[in-house]
Design an enzyme around this catalytic site. Sequence first.
Site, PDB file in Angstrom:
ATOM      1  N   HIS A  35       0.758  -1.172   0.055  1.00 14.97           N
ATOM      2  CA  HIS A  35      -0.092  -0.028   0.111  1.00 14.97           C
ATOM      3  C   HIS A  35       0.855   1.321   0.009  1.00 14.97           C
ATOM      4  O   HIS A  35       0.312   2.289  -0.027  1.00 14.97           O
ATOM      5  CB  HIS A  35      -0.825  -0.008   1.351  1.00 14.97           C
ATOM      6  CG  HIS A  35      -2.123  -1.208   1.289  1.00 14.97           C
ATOM      7  ND1 HIS A  35      -3.026  -1.079   0.016  1.00 14.97           N
ATOM      8  CD2 HIS A  35      -2.225  -2.039   2.077  1.00 14.97           C
ATOM      9  CE1 HIS A  35      -3.661  -2.234   0.387  1.00 14.97           C
ATOM     10  NE2 HIS A  35      -3.357  -2.381   1.497  1.00 14.97           N
ATOM     11  N   ASP A  77      -2.733 -10.377  -2.543  1.00 20.14           N
ATOM     12  CA  ASP A  77      -3.372 -10.208  -1.358  1.00 20.14           C
ATOM     13  C   ASP A  77      -4.761  -9.874  -1.575  1.00 20.14           C
ATOM     14  O   ASP A  77      -5.296  -9.349  -2.598  1.00 20.14           O
ATOM     15  CB  ASP A  77      -2.437  -8.804  -0.930  1.00 20.14           C
ATOM     16  CG  ASP A  77      -2.859  -8.309   0.386  1.00 20.14           C
ATOM     17  OD1 ASP A  77      -2.132  -8.708   1.460  1.00 20.14           O
ATOM     18  OD2 ASP A  77      -3.857  -7.927   0.901  1.00 20.14           O
ATOM     19  N   HIS A 122      -6.461  -7.420  -0.543  1.00 17.19           N
ATOM     20  CA  HIS A 122      -6.685  -6.060  -0.509  1.00 17.19           C
ATOM     21  C   HIS A 122      -6.140  -5.601  -1.865  1.00 17.19           C
ATOM     22  O   HIS A 122      -4.847  -5.857  -2.191  1.00 17.19           O
ATOM     23  CB  HIS A 122      -6.252  -5.084   0.721  1.00 17.19           C
ATOM     24  CG  HIS A 122      -6.819  -5.402   1.716  1.00 17.19           C
ATOM     25  ND1 HIS A 122      -6.099  -6.538   2.677  1.00 17.19           N
ATOM     26  CD2 HIS A 122      -7.832  -4.915   2.579  1.00 17.19           C
ATOM     27  CE1 HIS A 122      -7.030  -6.672   3.812  1.00 17.19           C
ATOM     28  NE2 HIS A 122      -7.866  -5.689   3.765  1.00 17.19           N
ATOM     29  N   ASP A 177      -4.575 -12.903   2.780  1.00 19.24           N
ATOM     30  CA  ASP A 177      -5.589 -12.674   3.751  1.00 19.24           C
ATOM     31  C   ASP A 177      -6.868 -12.959   2.783  1.00 19.24           C
ATOM     32  O   ASP A 177      -8.003 -12.485   3.162  1.00 19.24           O
ATOM     33  CB  ASP A 177      -5.895 -11.330   4.134  1.00 19.24           C
ATOM     34  CG  ASP A 177      -5.249 -10.173   3.031  1.00 19.24           C
ATOM     35  OD1 ASP A 177      -4.784 -10.611   1.789  1.00 19.24           O
ATOM     36  OD2 ASP A 177      -4.687  -8.923   3.405  1.00 19.24           O
TER      37      ASP A 177
END
Length: 439
Positions: free
Chosen positions: A112, A151, A153, A240
Amino acid sequence: MLKAENSLGIIFFPAFDWAISPTHPEREERLLYTQDQLREEGLFDIEGIREYKPEVAETLDIERVHFCFPEAEAVATRSHYISAGGAIKAAELVMQGERDRAFALVRPPGHHAMKTVQGSRGFCTINIEAIMCEYIREKYGPKRIAIVDTDCHHGDGTQDVYWHDPDTLFISMHQDGRTLYPGTGFPKEAGGPKALGKNINIPLPPGTSDAGFMKVMEDLVMPILDDFKPDLIINSAGQDNHFTDPITNMNFSSQGYAALNSMLKPDIAVLEGGYAIQGALPYVNLGISLAIAGVDYSHVREPGWNPEKLKETDEIMDYIGTLCEGVKEIYFNPPTKSNEGVITGNWSVRHRNIFYDTEGFTESQTESLLLCDECRGLLKVETQKENGPMGFGIEIPASACDKCRNTGYSLLEEAQVKSRYRYMQMINRKDKDYLRYGF
């Protein structure tokens, strides 16, 4: 005795002395249980699999990628430097031929972290995959690199770092941004004007399980990779998507993650997210390690795994099939115009407000790309942290023409004369000239 088909180096760094808070999901236990599991399962007794210690990245490694304001040392801790160094160690093992493949099991994560860094967002401060990739290019010359982010996200930071780079293919398969942080990662985000179609987003519906992910791999990811023909494939290995993860809504399993990596065959994997510390991470990391090494992973089972119960609906599978066809078109027939930014003279300009959720402030940013017919263009960034001083950054790419190179230095000199900015930084990849000024 088992023998790995592909020799594998595993780098551990749990970062014992760093956490956002003692009970935060992103804490040292994320890797402690994995360490125990891999040793108990005898992973390092397999011929060809070996554990390594991380290196420590240098400030130059960070500033080769990021505009850091006020400076890299002020935003990144020693643990961040070692996490990035662990990724660099993985790269060195592969690039020097000591190992066929490598897996950096390190934290803190990084996907991120955007081109400009003024603090932490999404648990990330510096982008460890990008730092690793640019280290490789600096030391070993130009490379076509594909980063496949698994991931849950959206990897908005990696997308931002490589938004204008036609030699980096970024593929992010993630839970639909309408249902999860950071709220981005839609197919229309196809890349900057010089890299259209090299940024591929695959927003998957909540409830996607093994069959859905493997359909994306078979029908979309692998055909794109076969066409792009990268020199290196990197798995930004967020875990995740697992069905037990406490902060997401997907139904992926350790078997699914292993099968994905068996198909992807990444040269290097780097750990990102994954917060089911006991019930998922030890098993997923074991499955990925075995798959990358070319060792049978069929015996890996996490508690509570029930394929029939976790299987996605027919509606979800139909949706994924339609999504794959639409996204494939973006790569093979990219749009002629970027959907972000406006053309002002010879510049493509984006105005953005970027929220740093971990620290609770907003950055106001204007990013400008000089549209050049001879190279990928000069990048200019003007930025201001909420209620803070202004920063100014110039990036001259390694492939820059003389005109863009000279314009970059002229703009830097002009910024110094105006004294409008407290912090200034130049990333000159062409001449390996890295400058930073602060007042």
